[in-house]
Write a protein that holds these residues in place. Structure first.
Motif, PDB file in Angstrom:
ATOM      1  N   ASP A 162      80.960  40.199  55.106  1.00 58.95           N
ATOM      2  CA  ASP A 162      82.409  40.268  55.322  1.00 58.95           C
ATOM      3  C   ASP A 162      83.098  41.068  54.225  1.00 58.95           C
ATOM      4  OD1 ASP A 162      82.122  38.785  57.622  1.00 58.95           O
ATOM      5  OD2 ASP A 162      82.839  36.909  56.715  1.00 58.95           O
ATOM      6  N   TYR A 163      82.653  40.887  52.980  1.00 57.55           N
ATOM      7  CA  TYR A 163      83.234  41.637  51.862  1.00 57.55           C
ATOM      8  C   TYR A 163      82.892  43.119  51.995  1.00 57.55           C
ATOM      9  CZ  TYR A 163      84.752  42.962  47.210  1.00 57.55           C
ATOM     10  OH  TYR A 163      85.395  43.577  46.172  1.00 57.55           O
ATOM     11  N   ALA A 164      81.666  43.431  52.398  1.00 59.83           N
ATOM     12  CA  ALA A 164      81.257  44.822  52.585  1.00 59.83           C
ATOM     13  C   ALA A 164      82.138  45.497  53.641  1.00 59.83           C
ATOM     14  CB  ALA A 164      79.789  44.889  52.989  1.00 59.83           C
ATOM     15  N   SER A 181      86.627  49.147  54.849  1.00 62.14           N
ATOM     16  CA  SER A 181      87.903  49.362  55.540  1.00 62.14           C
ATOM     17  C   SER A 181      88.998  49.829  54.589  1.00 62.14           C
ATOM     18  CB  SER A 181      88.341  48.087  56.276  1.00 62.14           C
ATOM     19  OG  SER A 181      88.817  47.106  55.371  1.00 62.14           O
ATOM     20  N   GLN A 182      88.962  49.402  53.342  1.00 58.71           N
ATOM     21  CA  GLN A 182      89.984  49.791  52.362  1.00 58.71           C
ATOM     22  C   GLN A 182      89.836  51.231  51.899  1.00 58.71           C
ATOM     23  OE1 GLN A 182      92.658  47.780  51.902  1.00 58.71           O
ATOM     24  NE2 GLN A 182      91.485  46.829  53.546  1.00 58.71           N
ATOM     25  N   SER A 221      88.916  53.661  53.970  1.00 54.20           N
ATOM     26  CA  SER A 221      89.145  54.492  55.143  1.00 54.20           C
ATOM     27  C   SER A 221      90.593  54.984  55.168  1.00 54.20           C
ATOM     28  CB  SER A 221      88.854  53.685  56.404  1.00 54.20           C
ATOM     29  OG  SER A 221      89.357  54.330  57.535  1.00 54.20           O
ATOM     30  N   ASP A 222      90.798  56.177  55.636  1.00 56.86           N
ATOM     31  CA  ASP A 222      92.164  56.711  55.775  1.00 56.86           C
ATOM     32  C   ASP A 222      92.963  55.954  56.821  1.00 56.86           C
ATOM     33  OD1 ASP A 222      91.877  58.638  53.814  1.00 56.86           O
ATOM     34  OD2 ASP A 222      91.113  60.139  55.223  1.00 56.86           O
ATOM     35  N   ASP A 223      92.279  55.179  57.665  1.00 57.24           N
ATOM     36  CA  ASP A 223      92.940  54.413  58.729  1.00 57.24           C
ATOM     37  C   ASP A 223      93.485  53.069  58.243  1.00 57.24           C
ATOM     38  OD1 ASP A 223      92.221  56.463  60.440  1.00 57.24           O
ATOM     39  OD2 ASP A 223      90.364  55.464  61.037  1.00 57.24           O
ATOM     40  N   ALA A 224      93.149  52.679  57.019  1.00 52.58           N
ATOM     41  CA  ALA A 224      93.551  51.343  56.522  1.00 52.58           C
ATOM     42  C   ALA A 224      95.027  51.278  56.234  1.00 52.58           C
ATOM     43  CB  ALA A 224      92.764  50.998  55.264  1.00 52.58           C
TER      44      ALA A 224
END
Length: 108
Positions: free
Chosen positions: A95-97, A102-103, A105-108
């Motif tokens: 879950d942490y990975a 996700s953080q 990523s440009d989509d975050a």
């Protein structure tokens, strides 16, 4: 090579540590930077035994960003020869990975 890394550096002030942390997270080079300190460091520099109060930055990211992180730290750091240690993470909670990826990523 593992996908995730932890980068460590130390600074002479809390404000310098915060500036580096904000820069790395804002530019999506790091998902998280933890600041600890003050810490006491004892080391030899240019033949002299030195003692200093420092602040530690612990940076969470991916291996593909390692060289960019090192470059960013070196550009901003006040030390002539800053400590920059890149450590591979061999095991990480799934879950942490996922959150870490996700953080970054440009989509975050």
């Amino acid at each position: 090579m593992t996908e995730f890394i932890e980068v460590t550096t130390t600074t002479s002030s809390r404000s310098e540590a915060r500036q580096i942390a904000h820069d790395l997270v804002s530019n999506r080079l790091a998902a998280c930077v933890q600041l600890t300190g003050p810490i006491e460091s004892i080391y030899r520099w240019q033949g002299e035994l030195c003692e200093a109060t420092e602040y530690r930055c612990t940076i969470k990211s991916t291996a593909s960003r390692a060289s960019q992180i090192v470059d960013a730290i070196q550009r901003q750091h006040s030390y002539e020869t800053p400590e920059i240690l890149v450590t591979a993470i061999f095991d990480i909670a799934p879950d942490y990975a996922q959150w870490l990826k996700s953080q970054l990523s440009d989509d975050a």
